[in-house]
Enzyme design. Structure first.
Site, short mmCIF file in Angstrom:
data_model
loop_
_atom_site.label_atom_id
_atom_site.label_comp_id
_atom_site.label_asym_id
_atom_site.label_seq_id
_atom_site.Cartn_x
_atom_site.Cartn_y
_atom_site.Cartn_z
N CYS A 80 0.87 -1.18 0.00
CA CYS A 80 0.00 0.00 0.00
C CYS A 80 0.91 1.23 0.00
O CYS A 80 1.68 1.44 0.94
CB CYS A 80 -0.87 -0.06 1.25
SG CYS A 80 -1.95 1.36 1.45
N CYS A 128 -2.71 14.88 3.05
CA CYS A 128 -3.80 14.85 2.08
C CYS A 128 -4.60 16.14 2.23
O CYS A 128 -4.79 16.64 3.34
CB CYS A 128 -4.70 13.64 2.33
SG CYS A 128 -5.96 13.43 1.06
N CYS A 154 -5.97 0.93 7.21
CA CYS A 154 -6.54 2.00 6.36
C CYS A 154 -6.92 3.20 7.21
O CYS A 154 -7.59 3.06 8.22
CB CYS A 154 -7.84 1.56 5.69
SG CYS A 154 -7.75 0.05 4.81
#
Ligand code: SAH
Length: 376
Positions: A107, A114, A341
């Protein structure tokens, strides 16, 4: 001052060919270089014995093969490894290797932090420090490939997902370059179904994606109506669900009948996890060829969301299965090293001040005192 060296890690086959052609070299030498760099992990030009001495000297002069610097490495008991690597602006980003039943999935991060600030994602809380270069993204893959050589499990890298820090479709060219490198037989040789770019819904670039690469697309949906999605994924205010689903249809019509889009749906207790939510999702997705991947919410300090109870998760999944969908549950891996995640934070030099505002907000909440894991 000397011109900065080109880091060859960030050039795909077309990029290498262009670079070589720029000084009259045969473009096919790009193939030799790709193999040395990515398949064999060689970083010294002198070791590339099938290139002429003159070319080696020129490459050593003008270019480099510089993997990212590892700031920290953590290994979880379940075989998951997380690296924190330093990138250009002084930030650090995270990469996670997840071995799982015959697969080695990596990943990777595409941006430092972000800019999208989804309500339930730890990365967004760290603010934003810009795009990674192709070399910084491909460098994460290079590192993991070397680690897998050492593990020697006979498989090597099998899957790569652009699901680490950042929004890949807002760093479009770099991510497309790396996706193409991943699928190049002379580099990593992954099939187009095993390289996945995940997006929160950058509609214009979903439309462009299929023109530039054959890799797979995942969309982080998380809600089946605009009111809720506006709240969870602020980007939805710009590109609402109807436009997003239209873009997915266009993508599919471009890549071909037999492919599908992966829909990611993070399940949050009392927010989007009821059977009515499952029914709305099933209705919304009916026209789209897709697979649904349910991600039980991964907690982080002061997230403000909770993971649903196991029964609620099973009921949600069962509803979708009965409605005829392929609906998988993403196993939580690497939890103890905060590698799941939405838990990737790195050490981002925030240029947006979002982190400062988040911390200020936390400090106003007495309940939050003493558990500010995100706030050193
Ligand atoms: N920006 C891209 C790439 C990130 S992928 C995108 O949004 O798709 C990371 C995935 O994990 C996304 O689906 C994201 O919505 C999800 N995610 C983020 N925070 C999470 C959390 N705390 N728990 C579970 N999933 C989360």
């Amino acid at each position: 001052m000397n011109a900065p060296r080109v880091n060859l890690l960030g050039l795909d086959r077309a990029g290498l060919e262009r670079y070589l052609a720029g000084f009259g070299e045969k473009p096919y030498r790009a193939r030799i270089l790709l193999r040395w760099i990515h398949k064999r992990g060689v970083t010294r030009f002198d070791d590339m014995t099938d290139l002429s001495k003159a070319l080696r000297a020129r490459l050593a002069d003008e270019t480099e093969i510089r993997p990212p610097e590892v700031e920290e490495r953590r290994d979880a008991a379940d075989g998951v490894t997380k690296w924190s690597v330093t990138v250009g602006g002084g930030s650090a980003v995270e990469t996670v290797l997840i071995p799982d039943r015959g697969r080695n999935t990596l990943c990777i991060s595409s941006q430092a932090g972000c800019a999208l600030d989804c309500a339930f994602c730890a990365t967004g809380k760290q603010g934003f420090d810009g795009n990674l270069t192709p070399a910084e993204i491909a460098g994460q893959v290079w590192l993991a490939a070397r680690e897998l050589e050492r593990r020697d499990d006979g498989r090597g890298l099998t899957n790569v997902v652009f699901m680490g820090m950042g929004e890949p479709l807002l760093n479009f060219d770099a991510c497309v370059t790396v996706a193409n490198l991943l699928m190049d037989d002379l580099a990593y040789g992954l099939s187009k179904r095993r390289v996945t770019i995940s997006t929160a819904g950058v509609v214009p670039n979903i439309l462009k994606l299929a023109e530039r690469t054959e890799c797979a697309l995942a969309v982080s949906l998380h809600a089946a109506d605009d009111a809720l999605r506006d709240r969870l994924v602020p980007l939805n205010r710009r590109y609402p669900l109807a436009e997003l689903l239209d873009a997915c249809q266009s993508y599919l019509s471009c890549v071909g009948e037999r492919r599908s889009v992966t829909i990611e749906y993070a399940l949050m207790k009392g927010v989007n996890d009821s059977l009515a939510d499952a029914a709305a999702l099933a209705r919304l997705l009916r026209p789209l060829r897709c697979k649904i991947n349910l991600i039980p919410f991964n907690p982080f300090p002061n997230a403000g969301f909770e993971r649903p109870d196991p029964d609620a998760i099973t009921a949600f999944q069962t509803y979708l299965l009965n409605a005829g969908y392929t609906a998988t549950l993403r196993a939580t891996r690497g939890d103890e090293i905060a590698a799941a995640c939405g838990q990737l934070t790195g050490a981002v030099r925030d240029r947006t001040n979002r982190r400062a505002r988040y911390i200020a907000r936390l400090r106003q909440q007495p309940a939050a005192a003493g558990q500010e894991g995100l706030v050193p």
